[in-house]
Write a protein that holds these residues in place. Structure first.
Motif, PDB file in Angstrom:
ATOM      1  N   GLU A   1       0.845  -1.171   0.095  1.00 31.37           N
ATOM      2  CA  GLU A   1      -0.099   0.074  -0.057  1.00 31.37           C
ATOM      3  C   GLU A   1       0.943   1.178  -0.055  1.00 31.37           C
ATOM      4  O   GLU A   1       0.596   2.119  -0.551  1.00 31.37           O
ATOM      5  CB  GLU A   1      -0.928  -0.021   1.279  1.00 31.37           C
ATOM      6  CG  GLU A   1      -2.015   1.280   1.240  1.00 31.37           C
ATOM      7  CD  GLU A   1      -2.950   1.276   2.291  1.00 31.37           C
ATOM      8  OE1 GLU A   1      -3.240   2.312   2.611  1.00 31.37           O
ATOM      9  OE2 GLU A   1      -3.377   0.191   2.779  1.00 31.37           O
ATOM     10  N   ALA A   2       1.873   1.333   0.705  1.00 32.31           N
ATOM     11  CA  ALA A   2       2.824   2.442   0.873  1.00 32.31           C
ATOM     12  C   ALA A   2       3.525   2.608  -0.444  1.00 32.31           C
ATOM     13  O   ALA A   2       3.794   3.609  -0.818  1.00 32.31           O
ATOM     14  CB  ALA A   2       3.821   2.282   2.048  1.00 32.31           C
TER      15      ALA A   2
ATOM     16  N   GLU B   1       1.231   4.432  -2.821  1.00 30.51           N
ATOM     17  CA  GLU B   1       1.173   5.751  -2.391  1.00 30.51           C
ATOM     18  C   GLU B   1       2.219   6.463  -3.079  1.00 30.51           C
ATOM     19  O   GLU B   1       2.196   7.552  -3.547  1.00 30.51           O
ATOM     20  CB  GLU B   1       0.918   5.755  -0.814  1.00 30.51           C
ATOM     21  CG  GLU B   1      -0.473   5.519  -0.314  1.00 30.51           C
ATOM     22  CD  GLU B   1      -0.495   5.547   1.173  1.00 30.51           C
ATOM     23  OE1 GLU B   1       0.624   6.073   1.716  1.00 30.51           O
ATOM     24  OE2 GLU B   1      -1.679   5.169   1.843  1.00 30.51           O
TER      25      GLU B   1
ATOM     26  N   GLY C   1       1.828   7.026  -6.321  1.00 31.15           N
ATOM     27  CA  GLY C   1       0.588   7.882  -6.457  1.00 31.15           C
ATOM     28  C   GLY C   1      -0.628   7.222  -7.277  1.00 31.15           C
ATOM     29  O   GLY C   1      -1.406   7.959  -7.990  1.00 31.15           O
TER      30      GLY C   1
ATOM     31  N   VAL D   1      -2.692   4.821  -5.471  1.00 25.72           N
ATOM     32  CA  VAL D   1      -3.494   3.998  -4.268  1.00 25.72           C
ATOM     33  C   VAL D   1      -4.803   4.251  -4.722  1.00 25.72           C
ATOM     34  O   VAL D   1      -5.794   3.469  -4.531  1.00 25.72           O
ATOM     35  CB  VAL D   1      -3.069   4.530  -2.942  1.00 25.72           C
ATOM     36  CG1 VAL D   1      -3.456   5.728  -2.692  1.00 25.72           C
ATOM     37  CG2 VAL D   1      -3.615   3.483  -1.980  1.00 25.72           C
TER      38      VAL D   1
ATOM     39  N   SER E   1      -7.709   1.440  -4.850  1.00 26.09           N
ATOM     40  CA  SER E   1      -8.339   0.822  -3.816  1.00 26.09           C
ATOM     41  C   SER E   1      -9.816   1.349  -3.874  1.00 26.09           C
ATOM     42  O   SER E   1     -10.252   2.326  -4.686  1.00 26.09           O
ATOM     43  CB  SER E   1      -7.799   1.546  -2.507  1.00 26.09           C
ATOM     44  OG  SER E   1      -7.769   3.064  -2.640  1.00 26.09           O
TER      45      SER E   1
ATOM     46  N   ARG F   1      -9.229   9.026  -1.849  1.00 22.49           N
ATOM     47  CA  ARG F   1      -7.790   9.011  -1.757  1.00 22.49           C
ATOM     48  C   ARG F   1      -7.448  10.214  -0.990  1.00 22.49           C
ATOM     49  O   ARG F   1      -8.189  11.238  -1.142  1.00 22.49           O
ATOM     50  CB  ARG F   1      -7.336   9.490  -3.397  1.00 22.49           C
ATOM     51  CG  ARG F   1      -5.635   9.508  -3.174  1.00 22.49           C
ATOM     52  CD  ARG F   1      -5.293   9.569  -4.540  1.00 22.49           C
ATOM     53  NE  ARG F   1      -3.821   9.689  -4.637  1.00 22.49           N
ATOM     54  CZ  ARG F   1      -2.945   9.954  -5.625  1.00 22.49           C
ATOM     55  NH1 ARG F   1      -3.637   9.826  -6.711  1.00 22.49           N
ATOM     56  NH2 ARG F   1      -1.704  10.125  -5.464  1.00 22.49           N
ATOM     57  N   ARG F   2      -6.625  10.219  -0.020  1.00 24.40           N
ATOM     58  CA  ARG F   2      -6.404  11.317   0.892  1.00 24.40           C
ATOM     59  C   ARG F   2      -5.246  12.469   0.182  1.00 24.40           C
ATOM     60  O   ARG F   2      -4.415  11.599  -0.389  1.00 24.40           O
ATOM     61  CB  ARG F   2      -6.100  11.268   2.385  1.00 24.40           C
ATOM     62  CG  ARG F   2      -7.176  10.736   3.166  1.00 24.40           C
ATOM     63  CD  ARG F   2      -6.575  10.438   4.558  1.00 24.40           C
ATOM     64  NE  ARG F   2      -6.250   8.763   4.529  1.00 24.40           N
ATOM     65  CZ  ARG F   2      -5.852   8.272   5.368  1.00 24.40           C
ATOM     66  NH1 ARG F   2      -5.402   8.664   6.611  1.00 24.40           N
ATOM     67  NH2 ARG F   2      -5.427   6.890   5.447  1.00 24.40           N
ATOM     68  N   GLU F   3      -5.473  13.626   0.195  1.00 27.30           N
ATOM     69  CA  GLU F   3      -4.495  14.359  -0.259  1.00 27.30           C
ATOM     70  C   GLU F   3      -3.458  14.597   0.617  1.00 27.30           C
ATOM     71  O   GLU F   3      -3.811  14.510   1.892  1.00 27.30           O
ATOM     72  CB  GLU F   3      -5.070  15.920  -0.625  1.00 27.30           C
ATOM     73  CG  GLU F   3      -6.243  15.675  -1.686  1.00 27.30           C
ATOM     74  CD  GLU F   3      -5.360  15.230  -3.010  1.00 27.30           C
ATOM     75  OE1 GLU F   3      -4.239  15.876  -3.242  1.00 27.30           O
ATOM     76  OE2 GLU F   3      -6.024  14.317  -3.666  1.00 27.30           O
ATOM     77  N   PRO F   4      -2.180  14.714   0.506  1.00 32.59           N
ATOM     78  CA  PRO F   4      -0.971  14.981   1.229  1.00 32.59           C
ATOM     79  C   PRO F   4      -1.231  16.402   1.938  1.00 32.59           C
ATOM     80  O   PRO F   4      -1.838  17.220   1.374  1.00 32.59           O
ATOM     81  CB  PRO F   4       0.124  15.185   0.518  1.00 32.59           C
ATOM     82  CG  PRO F   4      -0.209  14.950  -0.936  1.00 32.59           C
ATOM     83  CD  PRO F   4      -1.584  14.727  -1.090  1.00 32.59           C
TER      84      PRO F   4
END
Length: 137
Positions: A116-117, A120, A123, A125, A129, A133-136
């Protein structure tokens, strides 16, 4: 893609395409000939499918010798020439120590603690999934 290569147990090494990445999961011992065939197949798959990333999950590998370490570095170098990034995921501490002791720096190869990492890091994920998706920050 030729999946005639195998690991010690005789089962083929799975190479999956997830959108614009290839996911390769190594389990157990990989013989030299199988590692070389895997390298060739991954490079051919990158060229044919024009993926932009390769994740090689080695969490199931207990020992990485100098040959397999060089094969991983060659996969990364070839992928880079074909405009794809390579991330090795799930490296065990003992494997990391062995690679350092062997003097293998694995240039061009990124690492991540988990698949998963690694996704990520590439870019990707959100593409594979079901969750948002969470923004940094």
């Amino acid at each position: 893609m030729n999946n005639d290569y195998s690991r010690a147990g005789g089962a083929p090494v799975p190479v999956l395409r997830l959108g614009d990445i290839l996911l390769v999961t190594l389990q157990g011992e990989l013989h030299d000939g199988a590692a070389e065939q895997l390298r060739q197949d991954i490079v051919e798959a990158i060229a044919r499918s024009r993926v932009t990333g390769v994740v090689i999950d080695i969490s199931g590998v207990e020992i990485v010798d100098s040959f397999l370490g060089r094969v991983l570095a060659e996969i990364a170098a070839n992928a880079r020439l074909l405009a794809a990034q390579t991330v090795v995921a799930g490296m065990r501490p003992a494997v990391a120590l062995t690679l350092v002791e062997l003097g293998l720096t694995l240039p061009g190869l990124k690492t991540a603690l988990s698949t998963e990492a690694a996704l990520e890091l590439l870019g990707r994920v959100g593409a594979v999934s079901d969750g948002p998706r969470r923004e940094p920050r």
